[in-house]
Design a protein around this motif. Structure first.
Motif, PDB file in Angstrom:
ATOM      1  N   PHE A  61       0.835  -1.207   0.000  1.00 57.76           N
ATOM      2  CA  PHE A  61       0.000   0.000   0.000  1.00 57.76           C
ATOM      3  C   PHE A  61       0.871   1.259   0.000  1.00 57.76           C
ATOM      4  CE2 PHE A  61      -2.101   3.340   2.526  1.00 57.76           C
ATOM      5  CZ  PHE A  61      -3.296   3.500   1.834  1.00 57.76           C
ATOM      6  N   ALA A  62       1.768   1.350   0.976  1.00 55.10           N
ATOM      7  CA  ALA A  62       2.607   2.551   1.124  1.00 55.10           C
ATOM      8  C   ALA A  62       3.534   2.720  -0.074  1.00 55.10           C
ATOM      9  CB  ALA A  62       3.422   2.456   2.410  1.00 55.10           C
ATOM     10  N   ALA A  63       4.075   1.609  -0.559  1.00 55.75           N
ATOM     11  CA  ALA A  63       5.022   1.679  -1.673  1.00 55.75           C
ATOM     12  C   ALA A  63       4.341   2.194  -2.942  1.00 55.75           C
ATOM     13  CB  ALA A  63       5.642   0.304  -1.918  1.00 55.75           C
ATOM     14  N   TYR A  64       3.094   1.762  -3.152  1.00 56.97           N
ATOM     15  CA  TYR A  64       2.377   2.234  -4.343  1.00 56.97           C
ATOM     16  C   TYR A  64       2.169   3.748  -4.286  1.00 56.97           C
ATOM     17  CZ  TYR A  64      -0.982   2.477  -8.156  1.00 56.97           C
ATOM     18  OH  TYR A  64      -1.622   2.794  -9.333  1.00 56.97           O
ATOM     19  N   LEU A  65       1.813   4.256  -3.098  1.00 56.74           N
ATOM     20  CA  LEU A  65       1.637   5.709  -2.937  1.00 56.74           C
ATOM     21  C   LEU A  65       2.950   6.436  -3.202  1.00 56.74           C
ATOM     22  CD1 LEU A  65      -0.516   5.893   0.338  1.00 56.74           C
ATOM     23  CD2 LEU A  65      -1.314   5.882  -2.043  1.00 56.74           C
ATOM     24  N   ALA A  66       4.051   5.848  -2.703  1.00 55.69           N
ATOM     25  CA  ALA A  66       5.373   6.460  -2.899  1.00 55.69           C
ATOM     26  C   ALA A  66       5.722   6.494  -4.378  1.00 55.69           C
ATOM     27  CB  ALA A  66       6.424   5.677  -2.121  1.00 55.69           C
ATOM     28  N   LYS A  67       5.398   5.402  -5.058  1.00 52.81           N
ATOM     29  CA  LYS A  67       5.715   5.309  -6.480  1.00 52.81           C
ATOM     30  C   LYS A  67       4.896   6.317  -7.287  1.00 52.81           C
ATOM     31  CE  LYS A  67       6.539   1.889 -10.042  1.00 52.81           C
ATOM     32  NZ  LYS A  67       6.894   0.497 -10.279  1.00 52.81           N
ATOM     33  N   LYS A  68       3.613   6.460  -6.935  1.00 52.46           N
ATOM     34  CA  LYS A  68       2.729   7.367  -7.666  1.00 52.46           C
ATOM     35  C   LYS A  68       2.877   8.817  -7.205  1.00 52.46           C
ATOM     36  CE  LYS A  68       1.243   4.446 -10.348  1.00 52.46           C
ATOM     37  NZ  LYS A  68       1.226   4.549 -11.814  1.00 52.46           N
ATOM     38  N   GLU A  69       3.516   9.034  -6.049  1.00 51.12           N
ATOM     39  CA  GLU A  69       3.671  10.370  -5.468  1.00 51.12           C
ATOM     40  C   GLU A  69       2.335  11.089  -5.385  1.00 51.12           C
ATOM     41  OE1 GLU A  69       6.840  12.480  -7.401  1.00 51.12           O
ATOM     42  OE2 GLU A  69       8.300  10.937  -6.838  1.00 51.12           O
ATOM     43  N   ASN A  70       1.355  10.385  -4.907  1.00 45.16           N
ATOM     44  CA  ASN A  70      -0.004  10.937  -4.892  1.00 45.16           C
ATOM     45  C   ASN A  70      -0.781  10.292  -3.752  1.00 45.16           C
ATOM     46  OD1 ASN A  70      -2.917  11.034  -5.541  1.00 45.16           O
ATOM     47  ND2 ASN A  70      -2.228  11.951  -7.453  1.00 45.16           N
ATOM     48  N   PHE A  71      -1.534  11.108  -3.005  1.00 43.50           N
ATOM     49  CA  PHE A  71      -2.273  10.581  -1.855  1.00 43.50           C
ATOM     50  C   PHE A  71      -3.785  10.766  -2.005  1.00 43.50           C
ATOM     51  CE2 PHE A  71       1.715  12.367   0.352  1.00 43.50           C
ATOM     52  CZ  PHE A  71       2.452  11.242   0.011  1.00 43.50           C
ATOM     53  N   SER A  72      -4.271  10.809  -3.247  1.00 42.86           N
ATOM     54  CA  SER A  72      -5.717  10.974  -3.456  1.00 42.86           C
ATOM     55  C   SER A  72      -6.454   9.688  -3.093  1.00 42.86           C
ATOM     56  CB  SER A  72      -5.991  11.310  -4.921  1.00 42.86           C
ATOM     57  OG  SER A  72      -5.713  10.159  -5.724  1.00 42.86           O
ATOM     58  N   PHE A  73      -7.752   9.805  -2.903  1.00 42.46           N
ATOM     59  CA  PHE A  73      -8.587   8.629  -2.610  1.00 42.46           C
ATOM     60  C   PHE A  73      -8.461   7.594  -3.724  1.00 42.46           C
ATOM     61  CE2 PHE A  73     -12.947   6.624  -2.584  1.00 42.46           C
ATOM     62  CZ  PHE A  73     -12.804   5.945  -1.388  1.00 42.46           C
ATOM     63  N   GLU A  74      -8.464   8.064  -4.969  1.00 42.81           N
ATOM     64  CA  GLU A  74      -8.369   7.136  -6.104  1.00 42.81           C
ATOM     65  C   GLU A  74      -7.045   6.359  -6.071  1.00 42.81           C
ATOM     66  OE1 GLU A  74     -10.740   6.238  -8.322  1.00 42.81           O
ATOM     67  OE2 GLU A  74     -12.023   7.506  -7.072  1.00 42.81           O
ATOM     68  N   THR A  75      -5.962   7.052  -5.742  1.00 44.26           N
ATOM     69  CA  THR A  75      -4.658   6.383  -5.677  1.00 44.26           C
ATOM     70  C   THR A  75      -4.627   5.415  -4.496  1.00 44.26           C
ATOM     71  OG1 THR A  75      -3.672   8.376  -6.591  1.00 44.26           O
ATOM     72  CG2 THR A  75      -2.162   6.755  -5.676  1.00 44.26           C
ATOM     73  N   MET A  76      -5.258   5.806  -3.391  1.00 40.46           N
ATOM     74  CA  MET A  76      -5.284   4.913  -2.224  1.00 40.46           C
ATOM     75  C   MET A  76      -6.074   3.640  -2.535  1.00 40.46           C
ATOM     76  SD  MET A  76      -4.696   6.725   1.174  1.00 40.46           S
ATOM     77  CE  MET A  76      -3.798   8.271   1.352  1.00 40.46           C
ATOM     78  N   LYS A  77      -7.165   3.762  -3.312  1.00 40.51           N
ATOM     79  CA  LYS A  77      -7.927   2.582  -3.723  1.00 40.51           C
ATOM     80  C   LYS A  77      -7.008   1.597  -4.462  1.00 40.51           C
ATOM     81  CE  LYS A  77     -11.840   3.543  -5.894  1.00 40.51           C
ATOM     82  NZ  LYS A  77     -12.859   4.311  -6.679  1.00 40.51           N
ATOM     83  N   SER A  78      -6.264   2.136  -5.429  1.00 39.19           N
ATOM     84  CA  SER A  78      -5.348   1.281  -6.187  1.00 39.19           C
ATOM     85  C   SER A  78      -4.308   0.672  -5.261  1.00 39.19           C
ATOM     86  CB  SER A  78      -4.650   2.093  -7.268  1.00 39.19           C
ATOM     87  OG  SER A  78      -5.589   2.867  -7.975  1.00 39.19           O
ATOM     88  N   ALA A  79      -3.828   1.502  -4.317  1.00 44.14           N
ATOM     89  CA  ALA A  79      -2.786   1.041  -3.397  1.00 44.14           C
ATOM     90  C   ALA A  79      -3.289  -0.126  -2.541  1.00 44.14           C
ATOM     91  CB  ALA A  79      -2.334   2.200  -2.512  1.00 44.14           C
ATOM     92  N   LEU A  80      -4.578  -0.093  -2.208  1.00 47.34           N
ATOM     93  CA  LEU A  80      -5.180  -1.169  -1.428  1.00 47.34           C
ATOM     94  C   LEU A  80      -5.132  -2.488  -2.218  1.00 47.34           C
ATOM     95  CD1 LEU A  80      -6.516  -0.342   1.316  1.00 47.34           C
ATOM     96  CD2 LEU A  80      -8.707  -0.791   0.266  1.00 47.34           C
ATOM     97  N   ILE A  81      -5.401  -2.375  -3.509  1.00 48.78           N
ATOM     98  CA  ILE A  81      -5.366  -3.557  -4.381  1.00 48.78           C
ATOM     99  C   ILE A  81      -3.935  -4.096  -4.479  1.00 48.78           C
ATOM    100  CG2 ILE A  81      -5.667  -4.344  -6.778  1.00 48.78           C
ATOM    101  CD1 ILE A  81      -8.331  -3.826  -5.542  1.00 48.78           C
TER     102      ILE A  81
END
Lengths: 306, 306
Positions: free
Chosen positions: A243-263
């Motif tokens: 989860f955290a790594a995906y956010l770091a990679k995308k450099e974005n903390f939006s709800f949509e990015t967090m959804k993807s990060a959960l997956i």
């Protein structure tokens, strides 16, 4: 973005219906950074181990791009050790041994090389230790992710609430969410937890998936149904790491990015449980993760025309 | 397509943390056909009630387009009655009273007007009764959907297995799937249940959603997270009714259509639990169902670009 992880680096001895291990590499920070290394995200660990901790494991982490400058080695100390035995359904377990060892007097030190981390993931530790890490950062990271558990709700609620107040994303399981909020309905529980500070609330439900709450919106994912779970140890930490790594990679903390990060976190965790300890996580490739994310897509996509 | 439903038409007296009811309209066949009437699908009930059953409830069903010719009225008998009290978490309940009454000697009679039904939904009843209905159809319906429960696995497994062998779609909960298959993993359980006959296996997980298995493929949906569940009675039957009605409306039994049908059933069930008994289901509109299906879409849709 750089990801700083504070948490245990440890030994586990695990018994499941399918076999048992001697002391093997474990610990929340280990799973979290291994998961982030699959996505080639720059990460660093703040932790503590004893003189008994193998150099080969430290080298393995370094070789995967994990900054281990923040891992304090106490030469005459022993590494945290946990031993557990899973029941036949693999949904519950008995703890056989917990030796806290060097972790008892853990005073986290943040290496200069990680002071610029934009994401701080506080793995499950005493909330006072978690809070001290935040205070030791020269600047507040852009995103603070907190993992905690019922044990700290029972034993250190006051300081846990102080920590939660400074948290952006909290990750707990359904029972913990109910305990923390006093609400049975998870929708109501998430609302109360929002009021404690976190703008994002992740509620983990094990084999039933996870929920993400933010600003009145909800996202739900099932867990990938698996034919066999071999060893659940580290699944939650792998999930948090992905989860955290995906956010770091995308450099974005939006709800949509967090959804993807959960997956992404769930996809990674589904690999971890396929072998003992970190074994599978150490060999999984980005291509395999992508294939599994496609499985999630197939599992959940539908069209309805009434 | 026409939908024939065999199941109880009954009285329930319900107590939840939010209130209690006197004897109100209940029964699996009632919830199922009410759900199908929301989608304006032609349906009929085969069941039995006593002389105490109100004409007004029969008229209500007729007015909603439900064919009640197959509801036998035993003038000097009493209608099946169930009374239960839900615990505070609404996930468990105590049965206070079960009066089987006229249902004890239920010998289903299929009216000529329903002999051409293409879908047969066998609500939870003794598997011998379910089997007799299938034998009384002039032609085998195109799709046989079976609802059953652990009670029949304990008391009538042999005949239940005969019934399952003639079933296309079986709908059971996770514990029942484990009991029926002897497998803890739901993926393995579904495989074994496929081998017993059904090409489609639905595993219901209550507040955790549902799984659909077919030909090596899996589809998973979460339940819609609700702030308050008022009364869970009839949720499973409403789910089955919405599911079957959607298939009837689409005249299609593909995996893709079944996936959509699962969503429709869940959306309907999420309304049923908002009020006591059938109250909400009687007033819900197709537009409200469509809006809630959109909620499901928002709840589960994601994009991941690793």
């Amino acid at each position: 973005m750089k990801l700083l992880v504070v948490g245990s680096v440890a030994f586990d001895a695990i018994e499941t219906p399918f076999g048992k291990t001697d002391k093997i590499l474990g610990g929340a920070a280990t799973y979290i950074t291994l998961a982030s290394s699959v996505l080639k995200v720059e990460s660093g660990i703040v932790s503590i181990v004893g003189g008994d901790f193998p150099q080969s494991d430290l080298d393995m982490l370094t070789n995967r791009g994990v900054n281990i400058e923040g891992i304090e080695i106490v030469k005459d100390g022993k590494t945290f050790f946990w031993s557990g035995k899973y029941h036949n359904d693999l949904n519950s377990r008995d703890t056989l041994v917990t030796e806290v060892n060097v972790l008892e007097h853990f005073d986290p030190k943040i290496p200069e090389s990680m002071q610029d981390a934009e994401i701080l993931l506080l793995g499950n530790l005493h909330p006072g230790v978690q809070l001290s890490v935040l205070e030791k950062m020269n600047n507040r990271p852009k995103l603070v992710i907190l993992d905690t558990m019922n044990f700290w709700m029972d034993s250190a609620m006051d300081i846990l609430l102080q920590m939660i107040a400074k948290t952006d994303v909290i990750s707990i399981n359904d029972e913990e969410a109910r305990q923390l909020s006093g609400e049975y309905s998870l929708v109501k529980a998430a609302k109360k937890i929002h009021e404690l500070g976190p703008k994002f609330v992740i509620i983990k439900k094990g084999e039933h998936g996870a929920l993400l709450f933010h600003d009145g919106k909800i996202f739900a994912i099932p867990a990938l149904p698996l034919e066999d779970v071999f060893d659940p140890t580290g699944a939650g930490d792998t999930f948090a790491g992905g989860f955290a790594a995906y956010l770091a990679k995308k450099e974005n903390f939006s709800f949509e990015t967090m959804k993807s990060a959960l997956i992404v976190g769930s996809a990674m965790a589904s690999f971890t449980v396929e072998k003992f300890g970190t074994e599978k996580l150490q060999e999984v490739t980005e291509a395999e993760i992508i294939a599994r994310i496609k499985n999630f897509k197939d599992l959940t996509t539908f069209e309805v025309e009434v």
